[in-house]
Design an enzyme around this catalytic site. Structure first.
Site, PDB file in Angstrom:
ATOM      1  N   ALA A 251       0.838  -1.196   0.000  1.00  0.00           N
ATOM      2  CA  ALA A 251       0.000   0.000   0.000  1.00  0.00           C
ATOM      3  C   ALA A 251       0.873   1.246   0.000  1.00  0.00           C
ATOM      4  CB  ALA A 251      -0.926   0.001   1.216  1.00  0.00           C
ATOM      5  N   SER A 252       0.424   2.279  -0.700  1.00  0.00           N
ATOM      6  CA  SER A 252       1.157   3.540  -0.849  1.00  0.00           C
ATOM      7  C   SER A 252       2.519   3.268  -1.490  1.00  0.00           C
ATOM      8  CB  SER A 252       1.279   4.268   0.490  1.00  0.00           C
ATOM      9  OG  SER A 252       0.012   4.682   0.944  1.00  0.00           O
ATOM     10  N   MET A 253       3.622   3.601  -0.836  1.00  0.00           N
ATOM     11  CA  MET A 253       4.922   3.297  -1.423  1.00  0.00           C
ATOM     12  C   MET A 253       5.094   1.791  -1.564  1.00  0.00           C
ATOM     13  SD  MET A 253       8.591   4.946  -0.431  1.00  0.00           S
ATOM     14  CE  MET A 253      10.002   4.843  -1.539  1.00  0.00           C
TER      15      MET A 253
END
EC number: 3.7.1.-
Length: 463
Positions: A251-253
């Site tokens: 998730a995200s990075m």
């Protein structure tokens, strides 16, 4: 949606991040509300003190439950104590030194002791889990990465399937594997999946204790993890891990990492939750293109940029924290150099930082708006991709849709895009506040692409 901190979107989001783990035992509602009542907006000291107090209280409850033989209460309280301890150190800011200095940042001296406490409390909770959890030491270059392999309890194995599918869950920029538990490890084993987490370069204890910096080519890290997993599975055939049903997620990075990792042909499915497409575009999204062009063409010096960002960060805690975090990950102290280093973290295929004049990297294209040199064109496995309509950080069109369009080597039927618009449906970054829904969507996708068959549940009343 209700705002805990109306004047600070940053503190509000991070509070939802903590409260959102309640569904899997990482928080209790009244404890969170009590902490919120003690925190001043954008005040790191009150944030640290409030969560440290809640961690101490939860640990005391856990010890009482353990002494009394209450396994469930002890496990949940140790989880909360660990999560609150993590939260207490979240706003620590590394010392970047003099403006534009070249020395690596000096992390807050409290950061390592807190990280060690988080791990110690979490391991106590692991000892009380229903399913087996194995500690791993994964070779990656000169460093061994600490990992955890969550296995499904025998009664939760997938019926009719000889081996256990494996989901490798990759952390992001500010994550530690103890926090990762509250997404896929909390749900996957109960659905018959094994879930592997680890602290990689720039993450968790590996960063705090060993100073190992983040790297853009995460496919190299994941390749080492998969090499280890294959060898470990061969050495422990009784685990019955399915090396032909490996998925990666993040998730995200971590979503960026997952997409890069999906080029490995051993990966049969990829789940990328709210990734960025290009970190430079993310880092400069709210800066005037004329200013960026003047800087990257030499009209404005990097020294001026450093001074400007230093002044702004003194007035805006979120920027101060973000610069310090990213500088710690990169091992850089100069804000301008931190920004320039972001150019290496891209899915456009232009990781050499060669974009002229600081222009956005929306071209060249193949004529249809898809970047023909995208790293994503190498991906062949099915991909579940999400965006966050109300993200504090990433614009859907600039990142999520570019990722989707860049997956030119994946058939349309094998790509799924999920972009919710309300907070309750998952519109916050990394699906904070909607973790259970994210799990439901993720494992439905994995079941489909990995050939997992489940029998519909009978909910007719028998009372």
């Amino acid at each position: 949606m209700h705002k805990f901190f109306p004047r600070s979107g940053f503190f509000d989001f991070e509070t939802v991040r903590i409260l959102g783990t309640a569904c899997y035992g990482g928080a209790d509602v009244a404890e969170v509300l009590e902490a919120v009542g003690e925190i001043k907006s954008d005040d790191a000291a009150s944030w640290e003190e409030a969560w440290r107090r809640q961690s101490w209280w939860a640990e005391a409850l856990a010890d009482q439950a353990r002494e009394g033989g209450d396994r469930e209460a002890a496990r949940r309280a140790y989880l909360r104590a660990s999560n609150y301890a993590r939260a207490s150190g979240y706003m620590y800011v590394s010392d970047l030194g003099a403006e534009g200095g070249n020395a690596p940042p000096t992390q807050d001296p409290r950061a390592l002791p807190v990280a060690e406490k988080v791990g110690r409390l979490f391991r106590k909770a692991l000892a009380l889990m229903e399913g087996e959890v194995r500690a791993l030491s994964i070779p990656c270059g000169a460093q061994a990465l600490p990992g955890l392999l969550y296995l499904p309890p025998p009664g939760k194995r997938i019926p009719g399937r000889d081996k256990i599918p494996v989901l490798v869950f990759l952390g992001g920029a500010d994550s530690c594997q103890e926090e990762l538990y509250y997404l896929y490890p909390a749900a996957g084993p109960g659905l018959g999946y094994a879930v592997l987490t680890f602290d990689g370069p720039g993450q968790g204890i590996v960063l705090r204790k060993h100073g190992l910096r983040v790297r853009p080519d995460w496919e190299v890290v994941t390749s080492s993890v998969l090499d280890y997993l294959e060898a470990y599975s061969a050495q422990h055939p009784g685990l019955e891990l399915d090396m032909k049903a490996i998925a990666v997620s993040g998730a995200s990075m971590g979503g960026y990492y997952a997409l890069r990792s999906a080029v490995d042909r051993r990966v049969k499915a990829c789940v990328s939750i709210d990734p960025f497409y290009d970190m430079w575009d993310f880092g400069t999204a709210h800066v005037s293109p004329l200013f960026i062009s003047a800087w990257t063409s030499g009209i404005i010096s990097s020294g001026f940029v450093d001074k400007l960002m230093t002044v702004v960060s003194r007035l805006w805690f979120q920027m101060k924290w973000e610069i310090a975090l990213t500088g710690t990950l990169f091992g850089l102290s100069s804000p301008s150099q931190i920004l320039l280093n972001m150019k290496n973290y891209t899915l456009s295929g232009k990781s050499d930082g060669s974009r002229a004049n600081g222009k956005k990297s929306h071209s060249p294209t193949d004529g249809g708006g898809v970047e023909s040199d995208s790293f994503l064109s190498e991906v062949r496995c099915p991909v579940f991709l999400s965006g966050a309509g109300k993200s504090l950080y990433l614009d859907v069109d600039s990142h999520t849709r570019r990722c989707y369009d860049g997956l030119t080597g994946v058939a349309a039927k094998d790509k799924e895009l999920w972009v919710p618009e309300s907070e309750g449906q998952g519109s916050l970054q990394a699906k904070m506040g909607a973790l259970a829904l994210c799990n439901q969507k993720t494992f439905q996708f994995l079941d489909k692409v990995l050939g997992v068959q489940r029998v519909p549940l009978d909910v007719s009343a028998h009372i």
